[in-house]
Design an enzyme around this catalytic site. Structure first.
Site, PDB file in Angstrom:
ATOM      1  N   SER A  55     -32.264  41.652  35.642  1.00 34.24           N
ATOM      2  CA  SER A  55     -32.328  42.732  35.419  1.00 34.24           C
ATOM      3  C   SER A  55     -30.798  43.599  35.541  1.00 34.24           C
ATOM      4  O   SER A  55     -30.823  44.190  36.689  1.00 34.24           O
ATOM      5  CB  SER A  55     -33.262  43.518  36.319  1.00 34.24           C
ATOM      6  OG  SER A  55     -34.542  43.221  35.837  1.00 34.24           O
ATOM      7  N   HIS A  56     -29.844  43.142  35.238  1.00 36.81           N
ATOM      8  CA  HIS A  56     -28.567  43.634  35.098  1.00 36.81           C
ATOM      9  C   HIS A  56     -27.698  43.049  34.100  1.00 36.81           C
ATOM     10  O   HIS A  56     -28.202  42.282  33.326  1.00 36.81           O
ATOM     11  CB  HIS A  56     -27.884  42.945  36.699  1.00 36.81           C
ATOM     12  CG  HIS A  56     -27.779  41.582  36.723  1.00 36.81           C
ATOM     13  ND1 HIS A  56     -28.199  40.866  37.502  1.00 36.81           N
ATOM     14  CD2 HIS A  56     -26.709  40.902  36.077  1.00 36.81           C
ATOM     15  CE1 HIS A  56     -27.944  39.638  37.412  1.00 36.81           C
ATOM     16  NE2 HIS A  56     -26.921  39.624  36.393  1.00 36.81           N
TER      17      HIS A  56
END
Ligand code: TYD
Length: 139
Positions: A55-56
């Site tokens: 999630s980045h």
């Protein structure tokens, strides 16, 4: 900085040395296996069932992601298209170019996610907010 899309990210087949009696060995070597030199190796393990990682995005970092043990999925997103890869072979690696949002999911029990990275850890290279990521991709 060149802009890449998810179709620039590919599965890489690693060198595999097989011995009938003694198992297998795979090699990643700077200047041969990858188009970048490895400056850092880290690995994720003991990921509880149902947990997600990632999630980045990274602004400049290139990576090779390997399921050293077990399996998991990696979904890459370039802000326009998404591509999901199922990693379950220690002799295959997913080459992730810079500027990709990534979600790692569906870890099997005992999975080990090994990451070979083109640079040392730099907090400023991370984009952790998805809206900021979309703005970064539109620049
Ligand atoms: P993070 O990159 O957020 O993990 P993931 O995306 O897999 O969920 O990193 C988790 C923590 O570990 C965070 O506090 C930063 C730290 N970390 C380092 O100190 N050095 C590193 O090389 C990495 C990858 C993480």
């Amino acid at each position: 900085m060149e802009k890449y899309n998810v179709f620039d990210c590919t599965m890489v087949e690693l060198d595999r040395h097989h011995s009938d009696r003694k198992g297998n060995l795979s090699v990643v070597e700077n200047g041969i296996t990858l188009p970048f030199d490895v400056k850092r190796v880290y690995y994720l393990y003991d990921v509880p069932g149902g947990e997600n990682r990632g999630s980045h995005a990274h602004k400049e970092l290139s990576q090779l992601i390997i399921a050293a043990s077990g399996s998991f999925t990696v979904t890459l997103d370039d802000g326009n298209c998404k591509r999901t890869f199922f990693l379950n072979r220690p002799y295959q690696g997913l080459y992730v170019k810079p500027g990709m949002w990534r979600d790692l999911e569906d870890f099997s029990s005992g999975a080990v996610c090994m990451v070979l990275a083109s640079d040392v850890y730099k907090a400023e290279d991370y984009i952790r907010d998805y809206q900021e990521f979309l703005r970064f991709r539109k620049k």
